[in-house]
Scaffold this motif. Structure first.
Motif, PDB file in Angstrom:
ATOM      1  N   THR A   1       0.788  -1.235   0.000  1.00  0.00           N
ATOM      2  CA  THR A   1       0.000   0.000   0.000  1.00  0.00           C
ATOM      3  C   THR A   1       0.817   1.280   0.000  1.00  0.00           C
ATOM      4  O   THR A   1       0.251   2.357   0.066  1.00  0.00           O
ATOM      5  CB  THR A   1      -0.938   0.027   1.228  1.00  0.00           C
ATOM      6  N   GLY A   2       2.131   1.206  -0.060  1.00  0.00           N
ATOM      7  CA  GLY A   2       2.928   2.413   0.012  1.00  0.00           C
ATOM      8  C   GLY A   2       3.468   2.852  -1.331  1.00  0.00           C
ATOM      9  O   GLY A   2       3.235   2.234  -2.355  1.00  0.00           O
ATOM     10  N   ALA A   3       4.216   3.976  -1.293  1.00  0.00           N
ATOM     11  CA  ALA A   3       4.866   4.481  -2.494  1.00  0.00           C
ATOM     12  C   ALA A   3       6.330   4.066  -2.549  1.00  0.00           C
ATOM     13  O   ALA A   3       7.017   4.372  -3.518  1.00  0.00           O
ATOM     14  CB  ALA A   3       4.753   6.000  -2.552  1.00  0.00           C
ATOM     15  N   ASP A   4       6.811   3.372  -1.499  1.00  0.00           N
ATOM     16  CA  ASP A   4       8.181   2.885  -1.502  1.00  0.00           C
ATOM     17  C   ASP A   4       8.315   1.716  -2.473  1.00  0.00           C
ATOM     18  O   ASP A   4       7.332   1.222  -3.024  1.00  0.00           O
ATOM     19  CB  ASP A   4       8.604   2.449  -0.098  1.00  0.00           C
ATOM     20  N   ALA A   5       9.545   1.259  -2.641  1.00  0.00           N
ATOM     21  CA  ALA A   5       9.798   0.159  -3.569  1.00  0.00           C
ATOM     22  C   ALA A   5       9.037  -1.090  -3.155  1.00  0.00           C
ATOM     23  O   ALA A   5       8.903  -1.405  -1.967  1.00  0.00           O
ATOM     24  CB  ALA A   5      11.293  -0.136  -3.631  1.00  0.00           C
TER      25      ALA A   5
ATOM     26  N   GLU B   1       3.191  -5.776  -9.217  1.00  0.00           N
ATOM     27  CA  GLU B   1       3.381  -4.853 -10.329  1.00  0.00           C
ATOM     28  C   GLU B   1       3.538  -3.427  -9.789  1.00  0.00           C
ATOM     29  O   GLU B   1       2.992  -3.078  -8.746  1.00  0.00           O
ATOM     30  CB  GLU B   1       2.176  -4.927 -11.269  1.00  0.00           C
ATOM     31  N   THR B   2       4.294  -2.614 -10.508  1.00  0.00           N
ATOM     32  CA  THR B   2       4.534  -1.227 -10.093  1.00  0.00           C
ATOM     33  C   THR B   2       3.226  -0.443 -10.106  1.00  0.00           C
ATOM     34  O   THR B   2       2.469  -0.486 -11.086  1.00  0.00           O
ATOM     35  CB  THR B   2       5.555  -0.567 -11.021  1.00  0.00           C
ATOM     36  N   THR B   3       2.973   0.277  -9.035  1.00  0.00           N
ATOM     37  CA  THR B   3       1.708   1.004  -8.900  1.00  0.00           C
ATOM     38  C   THR B   3       1.836   2.460  -9.344  1.00  0.00           C
ATOM     39  O   THR B   3       2.937   2.999  -9.508  1.00  0.00           O
ATOM     40  CB  THR B   3       1.234   0.987  -7.435  1.00  0.00           C
TER      41      THR B   3
ATOM     42  N   VAL C   1       8.541  10.331 -10.410  1.00  0.00           N
ATOM     43  CA  VAL C   1       8.258  11.579 -11.126  1.00  0.00           C
ATOM     44  C   VAL C   1       8.476  12.781 -10.216  1.00  0.00           C
ATOM     45  O   VAL C   1       9.048  13.799 -10.627  1.00  0.00           O
ATOM     46  CB  VAL C   1       6.814  11.560 -11.680  1.00  0.00           C
ATOM     47  N   LEU C   2       8.048  12.676  -8.961  1.00  0.00           N
ATOM     48  CA  LEU C   2       8.204  13.779  -8.013  1.00  0.00           C
ATOM     49  C   LEU C   2       9.663  14.067  -7.703  1.00  0.00           C
ATOM     50  O   LEU C   2      10.007  15.179  -7.269  1.00  0.00           O
ATOM     51  CB  LEU C   2       7.438  13.467  -6.723  1.00  0.00           C
ATOM     52  N   GLU C   3      10.530  13.086  -7.907  1.00  0.00           N
ATOM     53  CA  GLU C   3      11.965  13.280  -7.733  1.00  0.00           C
ATOM     54  C   GLU C   3      12.624  13.837  -8.994  1.00  0.00           C
ATOM     55  O   GLU C   3      13.846  13.989  -9.053  1.00  0.00           O
ATOM     56  CB  GLU C   3      12.628  11.963  -7.349  1.00  0.00           C
ATOM     57  N   ASP C   4      11.824  14.130 -10.008  1.00  0.00           N
ATOM     58  CA  ASP C   4      12.315  14.665 -11.285  1.00  0.00           C
ATOM     59  C   ASP C   4      13.275  13.706 -11.983  1.00  0.00           C
ATOM     60  O   ASP C   4      14.183  14.121 -12.711  1.00  0.00           O
ATOM     61  CB  ASP C   4      13.002  16.022 -11.098  1.00  0.00           C
TER      62      ASP C   4
END
Length: 295
Positions: free
Chosen positions: A34-38, A90-92, A100-103
């Protein structure tokens, strides 16, 4: 390249409604990430696995018999791969947005899904697979994570295991809408037929009881997955490619990159563990996502 089973034009809304009704029947206590981490990695041991199909399928273009593979899945061979790791999910959308937020990563080329105009940045779809990314964007994301795209051979071993020969990640049982998100033909109460269990993507890791032998989710359906290799229909032939049986890396060049696993859009035959397809690496698609691997 071969095209997937076509969805009936103009019925996106009806597919969405049917999909929601079907999804309400799923009572899984889903432990999907459920997170945005790897995404967590799963260790795959070194060793051989049985790659491909038992038949070359020359007497059919498409079919539904898992024992009758397409010609590019032949000859069947034992392939040796070194130990590696692959992401459980799979990548969420949320994970990809963090890049993207890290440019580092660019936004997906397509930000809607088949039935949702607001998909990629919609918090309601954070734990759904990112789609609409090119092969190059997928590679960039994996590199940012300190990982890479899996090779085609690694992907297939992770999907089918080494102890037995599985037509689908869970085994020989034919797919249904409780096992995978795929393009099953379903009917409504009036007898109208539509293509697709859910008509669009579902959250990653939803089908908790139907993983691969290593506990990896969604290796059949939901979204097709980019892998590292260039596609060649004859790559499984050791006479043409002597390296194809030992840690194969794919042909040195090509026009298409391999995608594996099939999607919410594809029939049971095309979500088999041995089914191969290819797409132009710079062309995004509403049915294609990815997951990363590591050494």
């Amino acid at each position: 390249m071969r095209t997937s089973i076509a969805l009936i034009a103009g019925l996106g809304l009806l597919l969405f409604v049917i999909g929601c009704e079907q999804q309400d029947d799923l009572e899984f206590d889903s432990p999907y990430y459920t997170g945005a981490d790897a995404s967590p990695l799963v260790q795959i041991p070194a060793g051989g696995f049985l790659r491909g199909s038992p038949s070359n399928g020359l007497d059919q273009l498409f079919g539904d018999d898992p024992e009758q593979g397409h010609y590019d899945e032949w000859p069947r061979s034992v392939v040796e791969v070194s130990a590696f790791s692959i992401e459980r999910y799979e990548t969420t959308n949320a994970q990809y947005r963090s890049c993207v937020l890290e440019d580092v990563c660019s936004e997906p080329k397509i930000t809607n899904s088949f039935t949702n105009d607001w998909y990629y940045t919609n918090p309601d779809f954070d734990q759904y697979p990112v789609l609409g990314v090119t092969w190059y964007q997928a590679e960039q994301y994996c590199t940012w994570r300190g990982r890479r795209l899996p090779t085609e051979a690694q992907w297939e071993k992770a999907a089918r295991g080494s102890a037995d020969d599985r037509s689908w990640p869970w085994g020989p049982d034919y797919p249904d809408c409780l096992k995978a998100n795929y393009g099953k033909i379903i009917s409504d109460d009036q007898g109208n037929k539509f293509t697709g269990c859910y008509g669009d993507t579902t959250p990653v890791g939803l089908f908790t009881l139907w993983t691969s032998p290593y506990g990896i989710y969604d290796m059949a359906g939901n979204v097709s997955e980019w892998v590292a290799d260039w596609y060649a229909a004859d790559y499984y032939d050791p006479a043409l490619y002597p390296d194809t049986l030992y840690n194969p890396q794919g042909p040195p060049t090509g026009e298409y990159k391999v995608v594996r696993g099939g999607s919410f859009f594809d029939g049971a035959y095309m979500i088999r563990t041995s089914y191969r397809d290819g797409r132009l690496p710079d062309q995004p698609n509403l049915t294609v996502g990815f997951r990363c691997a590591a050494d």
